[in-house]
Design a protein around this motif. Structure first.
Motif, PDB file in Angstrom:
ATOM      1  N   ASN A  47     -11.573 -53.182   5.976  1.00 28.15           N
ATOM      2  CA  ASN A  47     -12.928 -52.619   5.980  1.00 28.15           C
ATOM      3  C   ASN A  47     -13.044 -51.323   5.198  1.00 28.15           C
ATOM      4  O   ASN A  47     -13.964 -50.540   5.413  1.00 28.15           O
ATOM      5  N   GLY A  48     -12.106 -51.074   4.295  1.00 24.04           N
ATOM      6  CA  GLY A  48     -12.186 -49.861   3.513  1.00 24.04           C
ATOM      7  C   GLY A  48     -10.876 -49.534   2.833  1.00 24.04           C
ATOM      8  O   GLY A  48     -10.022 -50.405   2.625  1.00 24.04           O
ATOM      9  N   VAL A  49     -10.710 -48.279   2.467  1.00 23.55           N
ATOM     10  CA  VAL A  49      -9.522 -47.798   1.767  1.00 23.55           C
ATOM     11  C   VAL A  49      -9.097 -46.479   2.394  1.00 23.55           C
ATOM     12  O   VAL A  49      -9.929 -45.595   2.633  1.00 23.55           O
ATOM     13  N   LEU A  50      -7.804 -46.339   2.663  1.00 21.84           N
ATOM     14  CA  LEU A  50      -7.246 -45.104   3.192  1.00 21.84           C
ATOM     15  C   LEU A  50      -6.548 -44.360   2.059  1.00 21.84           C
ATOM     16  O   LEU A  50      -5.751 -44.946   1.315  1.00 21.84           O
ATOM     17  N   LEU A  51      -6.870 -43.083   1.902  1.00 22.40           N
ATOM     18  CA  LEU A  51      -6.281 -42.244   0.862  1.00 22.40           C
ATOM     19  C   LEU A  51      -5.546 -41.081   1.503  1.00 22.40           C
ATOM     20  O   LEU A  51      -6.039 -40.485   2.463  1.00 22.40           O
ATOM     21  N   GLY A  52      -4.389 -40.749   0.972  1.00 26.32           N
ATOM     22  CA  GLY A  52      -3.638 -39.606   1.464  1.00 26.32           C
ATOM     23  C   GLY A  52      -3.095 -38.782   0.322  1.00 26.32           C
ATOM     24  O   GLY A  52      -2.856 -39.297  -0.781  1.00 26.32           O
ATOM     25  N   GLY A  53      -2.907 -37.486   0.582  1.00 25.55           N
ATOM     26  CA  GLY A  53      -2.365 -36.627  -0.458  1.00 25.55           C
ATOM     27  C   GLY A  53      -2.278 -35.186  -0.031  1.00 25.55           C
ATOM     28  O   GLY A  53      -2.194 -34.870   1.162  1.00 25.55           O
ATOM     29  N   GLU A  54      -2.292 -34.307  -1.021  1.00 22.12           N
ATOM     30  CA  GLU A  54      -2.177 -32.874  -0.796  1.00 22.12           C
ATOM     31  C   GLU A  54      -3.475 -32.176  -1.184  1.00 22.12           C
ATOM     32  O   GLU A  54      -4.191 -32.624  -2.085  1.00 22.12           O
ATOM     33  N   ALA A  55      -3.750 -31.059  -0.492  1.00 22.01           N
ATOM     34  CA  ALA A  55      -4.920 -30.243  -0.803  1.00 22.01           C
ATOM     35  C   ALA A  55      -4.557 -28.776  -0.597  1.00 22.01           C
ATOM     36  O   ALA A  55      -3.699 -28.447   0.226  1.00 22.01           O
ATOM     37  N   SER A  56      -5.221 -27.904  -1.343  1.00 19.12           N
ATOM     38  CA  SER A  56      -4.940 -26.476  -1.242  1.00 19.12           C
ATOM     39  C   SER A  56      -6.230 -25.685  -1.404  1.00 19.12           C
ATOM     40  O   SER A  56      -7.116 -26.074  -2.170  1.00 19.12           O
ATOM     41  N   ASP A  57      -6.289 -24.571  -0.680  1.00 12.97           N
ATOM     42  CA  ASP A  57      -7.438 -23.677  -0.831  1.00 12.97           C
ATOM     43  C   ASP A  57      -7.128 -22.527  -1.780  1.00 12.97           C
ATOM     44  O   ASP A  57      -7.900 -21.584  -1.905  1.00 12.97           O
ATOM     45  N   GLY A  58      -5.989 -22.600  -2.457  1.00 12.43           N
ATOM     46  CA  GLY A  58      -5.583 -21.558  -3.384  1.00 12.43           C
ATOM     47  C   GLY A  58      -4.521 -20.636  -2.843  1.00 12.43           C
ATOM     48  O   GLY A  58      -3.866 -19.930  -3.607  1.00 12.43           O
ATOM     49  N   SER A  59      -4.316 -20.640  -1.517  1.00  7.98           N
ATOM     50  CA  SER A  59      -3.277 -19.803  -0.927  1.00  7.98           C
ATOM     51  C   SER A  59      -2.274 -20.633  -0.137  1.00  7.98           C
ATOM     52  O   SER A  59      -1.070 -20.512  -0.320  1.00  7.98           O
ATOM     53  N   LYS A  60      -2.757 -21.493   0.745  1.00  9.17           N
ATOM     54  CA  LYS A  60      -1.903 -22.357   1.557  1.00  9.17           C
ATOM     55  C   LYS A  60      -2.117 -23.817   1.182  1.00  9.17           C
ATOM     56  O   LYS A  60      -3.142 -24.184   0.611  1.00  9.17           O
ATOM     57  N   ARG A  61      -1.129 -24.653   1.526  1.00  8.39           N
ATOM     58  CA  ARG A  61      -1.207 -26.070   1.209  1.00  8.39           C
ATOM     59  C   ARG A  61      -1.345 -26.888   2.487  1.00  8.39           C
ATOM     60  O   ARG A  61      -0.816 -26.520   3.537  1.00  8.39           O
ATOM     61  N   SER A  62      -2.041 -28.023   2.374  1.00  7.46           N
ATOM     62  CA  SER A  62      -2.283 -28.930   3.496  1.00  7.46           C
ATOM     63  C   SER A  62      -2.127 -30.365   3.023  1.00  7.46           C
ATOM     64  O   SER A  62      -2.072 -30.648   1.829  1.00  7.46           O
ATOM     65  N   PHE A  63      -2.064 -31.287   3.993  1.00  3.31           N
ATOM     66  CA  PHE A  63      -2.186 -32.703   3.700  1.00  3.31           C
ATOM     67  C   PHE A  63      -3.610 -33.137   4.026  1.00  3.31           C
ATOM     68  O   PHE A  63      -4.288 -32.502   4.839  1.00  3.31           O
ATOM     69  N   LEU A  71      -6.039 -36.827   4.817  1.00  6.18           N
ATOM     70  CA  LEU A  71      -6.199 -38.258   5.011  1.00  6.18           C
ATOM     71  C   LEU A  71      -7.690 -38.535   4.991  1.00  6.18           C
ATOM     72  O   LEU A  71      -8.461 -37.829   5.646  1.00  6.18           O
ATOM     73  N   MET A  72      -8.119 -39.527   4.223  1.00 11.87           N
ATOM     74  CA  MET A  72      -9.538 -39.847   4.163  1.00 11.87           C
ATOM     75  C   MET A  72      -9.725 -41.352   4.066  1.00 11.87           C
ATOM     76  O   MET A  72      -8.848 -42.070   3.585  1.00 11.87           O
ATOM     77  N   LYS A  73     -10.861 -41.804   4.560  1.00 14.79           N
ATOM     78  CA  LYS A  73     -11.192 -43.222   4.488  1.00 14.79           C
ATOM     79  C   LYS A  73     -12.494 -43.376   3.716  1.00 14.79           C
ATOM     80  O   LYS A  73     -13.453 -42.631   3.928  1.00 14.79           O
ATOM     81  N   THR A  74     -12.515 -44.381   2.824  1.00 15.09           N
ATOM     82  CA  THR A  74     -13.721 -44.713   2.091  1.00 15.09           C
ATOM     83  C   THR A  74     -14.093 -46.165   2.401  1.00 15.09           C
ATOM     84  O   THR A  74     -13.279 -46.927   2.934  1.00 15.09           O
ATOM     85  N   ASP A  75     -15.305 -46.538   2.022  1.00 16.73           N
ATOM     86  CA  ASP A  75     -15.653 -47.948   2.093  1.00 16.73           C
ATOM     87  C   ASP A  75     -15.068 -48.657   0.872  1.00 16.73           C
ATOM     88  O   ASP A  75     -14.340 -48.057   0.058  1.00 16.73           O
ATOM     89  N   LEU A  76     -15.370 -49.946   0.704  1.00 12.20           N
ATOM     90  CA  LEU A  76     -14.768 -50.723  -0.366  1.00 12.20           C
ATOM     91  C   LEU A  76     -15.312 -50.367  -1.746  1.00 12.20           C
ATOM     92  O   LEU A  76     -14.795 -50.847  -2.760  1.00 12.20           O
ATOM     93  N   MET A  77     -16.318 -49.504  -1.787  1.00 12.96           N
ATOM     94  CA  MET A  77     -16.850 -48.991  -3.057  1.00 12.96           C
ATOM     95  C   MET A  77     -16.412 -47.552  -3.323  1.00 12.96           C
ATOM     96  O   MET A  77     -16.872 -46.921  -4.267  1.00 12.96           O
ATOM     97  N   GLY A  78     -15.537 -47.028  -2.471  1.00 13.98           N
ATOM     98  CA  GLY A  78     -15.030 -45.682  -2.667  1.00 13.98           C
ATOM     99  C   GLY A  78     -15.892 -44.568  -2.115  1.00 13.98           C
ATOM    100  O   GLY A  78     -15.590 -43.388  -2.323  1.00 13.98           O
ATOM    101  N   ASP A  79     -16.967 -44.915  -1.396  1.00 10.43           N
ATOM    102  CA  ASP A  79     -17.813 -43.879  -0.804  1.00 10.43           C
ATOM    103  C   ASP A  79     -17.199 -43.373   0.494  1.00 10.43           C
ATOM    104  O   ASP A  79     -16.738 -44.159   1.334  1.00 10.43           O
ATOM    105  N   LEU A  80     -17.208 -42.059   0.664  1.00  8.56           N
ATOM    106  CA  LEU A  80     -16.500 -41.409   1.766  1.00  8.56           C
ATOM    107  C   LEU A  80     -17.079 -41.799   3.119  1.00  8.56           C
ATOM    108  O   LEU A  80     -18.293 -41.746   3.338  1.00  8.56           O
ATOM    109  N   LEU A  81     -16.184 -42.158   4.062  1.00 13.89           N
ATOM    110  CA  LEU A  81     -16.554 -42.410   5.453  1.00 13.89           C
ATOM    111  C   LEU A  81     -16.139 -41.240   6.338  1.00 13.89           C
ATOM    112  O   LEU A  81     -16.900 -40.802   7.178  1.00 13.89           O
ATOM    113  N   TRP A  82     -14.902 -40.753   6.165  1.00 12.23           N
ATOM    114  CA  TRP A  82     -14.461 -39.545   6.867  1.00 12.23           C
ATOM    115  C   TRP A  82     -13.252 -38.956   6.138  1.00 12.23           C
ATOM    116  O   TRP A  82     -12.604 -39.638   5.352  1.00 12.23           O
ATOM    117  N   LYS A  83     -12.996 -37.671   6.404  1.00 11.53           N
ATOM    118  CA  LYS A  83     -11.813 -37.026   5.854  1.00 11.53           C
ATOM    119  C   LYS A  83     -11.262 -36.031   6.857  1.00 11.53           C
ATOM    120  O   LYS A  83     -11.984 -35.444   7.650  1.00 11.53           O
TER     121      LYS A  83
END
Length: 276
Positions: A123-139, A141-153
């Motif tokens: 029912n969608g696509v799960l994406l994972g990776g790294e993100a940063s606010d410029g000082s600290k780093r985080s992981f 996880l986000m889910k999109t629908d089958l067209m890549g539109d964001l469902l949650w992050k």
């Protein structure tokens, strides 16, 4: 073995099998970095080559098969630097079997992010990776629908440095595995439900996990531990092969295939499965 070069730098990152060949994603640098997508047949002959780019730098890092095409992911519209770069947007696109783009999506999370893992769901696509606010780093996880539109992050933790390892399915949802650094490097696993809510966090040991997979419900990783090529079935056994780094791991019918670099040379050893 054939070699191909498409610019000043050609960096293949990940590949996936097709019925009649192999699809490989990576990056090519000429004036700027662009996402590279190439198809080789099983005789290693190049059948086609595509570049995806636009504003600033674009990098390709992940690929997955879906019923009617392929999903590619990475980071776009950023500035590449020796320490990773800045202002990247997480990226997802769908292409057909000839590499033609069907649609693309760009996501802003904390200000500097990259998609390293794509998990297609019914029912969608799960994406994972790294993100940063410029000082600290985080992981993330986000889910999109089958067209890549964001469902949650969701974003997970903040550290001095962090390296994404991968996502594997769990009994109650998903496990995101990564390596984090405050004083030294350690591997942690976040257990999340199907809506991305954190159920628990577990320390898996010291080291850096660069690829992960599931082996009969247990976490199998490869990476770097104190400068050594490291492979471990968490909670069961671990081994080091010598100076180097494990970068890829795959389960075979009769063993484990791991790839990386050992003593300055490329390595692709096959291991017999070890029983607990």
């Amino acid at each position: 073995m054939k070699t191909y070069t498409f610019g000043k730098e050609t960096v293949p990152v990940a590949g996936i099998s097709m019925e009649d060949g192999i699809l490989i994603i990576g990056s090519v640098k000429n004036e700027n970095y662009n996402i590279m997508l190439i198809k080789l047949n099983y005789e290693e002959k190049l059948e086609w080559f595509k570049l995806f780019g636009g504003k600033d730098d674009w990098e390709g890092h992940s690929i997955a098969k879906v019923d009617d095409g392929y999903l590619i992911g990475g980071a776009v519209e950023g500035i590449a630097t020796p320490d990773g770069g800045e202002s990247w947007k997480a990226y997802l696109a769908k292409v057909d079997g000839n590499g033609n783009k069907i649609w693309e999506r760009k996501y802003r999370i904390l200000g500097n992010e990259c998609v390293y893992s794509i998990v297609p769901l019914s029912n969608g696509v799960l994406l994972g990776g790294e993100a940063s606010d410029g000082s600290k780093r985080s992981f993330f996880l986000m889910k999109t629908d089958l067209m890549g539109d964001l469902l949650w992050k969701r974003t997970l933790g903040t550290w001095e440095d962090a390296i994404f390892g991968g996502i594997i399915k769990g009994k109650r949802g998903f496990n995101l595995i990564g390596s984090v650094k405050d004083t030294g490097w350690s591997v942690i696993a976040f257990e999340l439900d199907r809506e991305g809510n954190t159920l628990g966090e577990k320390h898996l040991g010291e080291g850096i996990a660069l690829d992960v997979t599931d082996l009969n419900g247990k976490i199998l990783i490869t990476g770097d531990k104190n400068g050594e090529f490291w492979i471990s079935l968490i909670g069961e056994w671990e081994a080091t092969l010598g100076e180097g780094t494990g970068t890829a791991i795959q389960i075979l019918n009769d063993g484990i295939l791991v790839g990386g670099e050992l003593n300055g040379m490329p390595l692709l050893p096959s291991w017999t499965l070890m029983e607990s």
